[in-house]
Design a protein around this motif. Structure first.
Motif, PDB file in Angstrom:
ATOM      1  N   PHE A 153       3.182  -1.558  14.191  1.00 34.92           N
ATOM      2  CA  PHE A 153       3.148  -2.104  12.837  1.00 34.92           C
ATOM      3  C   PHE A 153       3.552  -1.046  11.810  1.00 34.92           C
ATOM      4  CE2 PHE A 153       0.918  -2.890   8.817  1.00 34.92           C
ATOM      5  CZ  PHE A 153       1.385  -4.169   8.512  1.00 34.92           C
ATOM      6  N   LEU A 154       3.042   0.174  11.971  1.00 36.62           N
ATOM      7  CA  LEU A 154       3.377   1.253  11.037  1.00 36.62           C
ATOM      8  C   LEU A 154       4.873   1.567  11.087  1.00 36.62           C
ATOM      9  CD1 LEU A 154       0.360   3.648  11.725  1.00 36.62           C
ATOM     10  CD2 LEU A 154       0.671   2.134   9.757  1.00 36.62           C
ATOM     11  N   ARG A 155       5.449   1.512  12.284  1.00 35.89           N
ATOM     12  CA  ARG A 155       6.886   1.750  12.405  1.00 35.89           C
ATOM     13  C   ARG A 155       7.687   0.698  11.651  1.00 35.89           C
ATOM     14  NH1 ARG A 155       8.760   0.819  17.328  1.00 35.89           N
ATOM     15  NH2 ARG A 155       6.763   1.260  18.346  1.00 35.89           N
ATOM     16  N   CYS A 177       4.680   6.193  -1.839  1.00 41.22           N
ATOM     17  CA  CYS A 177       5.122   5.681  -3.138  1.00 41.22           C
ATOM     18  C   CYS A 177       5.248   6.831  -4.123  1.00 41.22           C
ATOM     19  CB  CYS A 177       4.150   4.623  -3.670  1.00 41.22           C
ATOM     20  SG  CYS A 177       2.467   5.248  -3.933  1.00 41.22           S
ATOM     21  N   GLU A 178       6.054   6.607  -5.161  1.00 41.60           N
ATOM     22  CA  GLU A 178       6.258   7.595  -6.217  1.00 41.60           C
ATOM     23  C   GLU A 178       5.601   7.107  -7.496  1.00 41.60           C
ATOM     24  OE1 GLU A 178       7.665  10.498  -6.144  1.00 41.60           O
ATOM     25  OE2 GLU A 178       9.083  10.584  -4.478  1.00 41.60           O
ATOM     26  N   GLU A 179       4.952   8.002  -8.215  1.00 45.14           N
ATOM     27  CA  GLU A 179       4.296   7.648  -9.472  1.00 45.14           C
ATOM     28  C   GLU A 179       5.311   7.056 -10.457  1.00 45.14           C
ATOM     29  OE1 GLU A 179       1.663   9.725 -13.072  1.00 45.14           O
ATOM     30  OE2 GLU A 179       2.323  10.910 -11.351  1.00 45.14           O
ATOM     31  N   ILE A 190       0.901  -0.322   3.276  1.00 41.37           N
ATOM     32  CA  ILE A 190       0.415   0.973   3.738  1.00 41.37           C
ATOM     33  C   ILE A 190      -0.751   1.451   2.875  1.00 41.37           C
ATOM     34  CG2 ILE A 190       1.015   3.406   4.058  1.00 41.37           C
ATOM     35  CD1 ILE A 190       3.908   2.442   4.643  1.00 41.37           C
ATOM     36  N   LEU A 191      -0.641   1.286   1.557  1.00 36.64           N
ATOM     37  CA  LEU A 191      -1.725   1.698   0.663  1.00 36.64           C
ATOM     38  C   LEU A 191      -3.012   0.939   0.978  1.00 36.64           C
ATOM     39  CD1 LEU A 191       0.165   1.957  -2.755  1.00 36.64           C
ATOM     40  CD2 LEU A 191      -0.741   3.846  -1.383  1.00 36.64           C
ATOM     41  N   LEU A 193      -3.837  -0.220   3.934  1.00 36.76           N
ATOM     42  CA  LEU A 193      -4.355   0.350   5.183  1.00 36.76           C
ATOM     43  C   LEU A 193      -5.041   1.687   4.932  1.00 36.76           C
ATOM     44  CD1 LEU A 193      -1.377  -0.383   7.614  1.00 36.76           C
ATOM     45  CD2 LEU A 193      -3.633  -1.472   7.630  1.00 36.76           C
ATOM     46  N   LEU A 194      -4.522   2.440   3.973  1.00 36.92           N
ATOM     47  CA  LEU A 194      -5.108   3.747   3.654  1.00 36.92           C
ATOM     48  C   LEU A 194      -6.364   3.626   2.794  1.00 36.92           C
ATOM     49  CD1 LEU A 194      -1.827   5.712   2.780  1.00 36.92           C
ATOM     50  CD2 LEU A 194      -3.228   5.990   4.842  1.00 36.92           C
ATOM     51  N   GLY A 195      -6.603   2.415   2.270  1.00 38.75           N
ATOM     52  CA  GLY A 195      -7.768   2.215   1.403  1.00 38.75           C
ATOM     53  C   GLY A 195      -7.558   2.736  -0.003  1.00 38.75           C
ATOM     54  N   THR A 196      -6.280   2.890  -0.413  1.00 38.77           N
ATOM     55  CA  THR A 196      -5.961   3.430  -1.732  1.00 38.77           C
ATOM     56  C   THR A 196      -5.769   2.295  -2.736  1.00 38.77           C
ATOM     57  OG1 THR A 196      -4.866   5.333  -0.713  1.00 38.77           O
ATOM     58  CG2 THR A 196      -4.379   4.904  -3.035  1.00 38.77           C
ATOM     59  N   LYS A 197      -6.652   2.209  -3.731  1.00 36.23           N
ATOM     60  CA  LYS A 197      -6.588   1.159  -4.745  1.00 36.23           C
ATOM     61  C   LYS A 197      -5.930   1.694  -6.017  1.00 36.23           C
ATOM     62  CE  LYS A 197     -10.700  -1.237  -3.044  1.00 36.23           C
ATOM     63  NZ  LYS A 197     -12.033  -1.791  -3.369  1.00 36.23           N
TER      64      LYS A 197
END
Length: 229
Positions: A153-155, A177-179, A190-191, A193-197
């Motif tokens: 899935f990540l691939r 991602c870029e700011e 992906i974010l 999955l990483l738990g990044t809100k």
């Protein structure tokens, strides 16, 4: 045997469009609420999350009523000019129903309403197209937060990964991602999955109407802007 013209598939998920009757129902409901509550607020919102908004609305259901929907329908309900407003001064708040907006009818003191709206803030995962609030970069090496089943899935999300003795490994640095740039569908996944809100659901008071007073809260607006709009 020829196929019968009556033998046509029926799509059960198909729904009828909301027509004039539905709009009239909303108009009537809004006009009824004006007679029940002391104040009417216009509020705007960003990064709407329906479940969180429902929780906020339910918390105030004993004292307040909320409306979201077509801006035009809400404007017509209140009146868009002095000649068709249903209460004196309501056309002023009608002119400020723009973009992502809603109405709040309430009997709460204005200080309490301001506090509740100002304190409301809910963090959530950003969706595709949202602007990234920061740069997220993953360094080359093992990704212990992912199980080996996640590697395919990540691939597919564009990550340069491989399995190394059952451990998911990033073979080179990867920028998620870029700011300041919009999130792609892959970046948003992906974010998550990483738990990044990165999304913050907020409500902002725009203005308040009561029979005694009209107030504008949003910066950059005043009475002259409203009368000339």
């Amino acid at each position: 045997m020829p196929k019968s013209k009556r033998d046509r598939p029926v799509t059960l998920s198909k729904t009828k469009k909301k027509g004039r009757g539905h709009k009239e129902s909303i108009v009537n409901s809004i006009r009824e609420e004006i007679e029940k509550y002391n104040s009417v607020y216009v509020f705007s919102f960003e990064n709407m999350r329906n479940l969180k908004f429902k929780e906020f609305r339910d918390k105030l259901k004993s004292s307040s009523r909320f409306f979201l929907g077509s801006n035009k329908v809400m404007q017509v309900s209140l009146g868009r000019s002095v000649s068709d407003e249903i209460r004196p001064g309501l056309h002023k708040i009608s002119k400020l129903i723009r973009g992502d907006s809603g109405l709040c009818f309430t009997n709460l003191p204005k200080e309490e309403v301001q506090r509740l709206f100002n304190e409301f803030e809910e963090y959530d995962f950003a969706r595709t197209g949202s602007i990234a609030s920061e740069k997220v970069e993953l360094k080359e090496g093992p990704l212990d937060q992912f199980t080996h089943e996640m590697e395919p899935f990540l691939r597919k999300q564009g990550m340069p990964v491989r399995l190394n003795r059952g451990v998911v490994e990033l073979v080179s640095d990867f920028v998620v991602c870029e700011e300041g740039k919009p999130l792609s569908p892959e970046s948003a996944r992906i974010l998550r999955l990483l738990g990044t809100k990165m999304a913050t659901f907020r409500l902002h008071l725009v203005c308040r109407w009561s029979p005694e007073q009209f107030e504008v809260y949003k910066e950059g607006l005043d009475d002259s802007d409203i009368e000339s709009s």
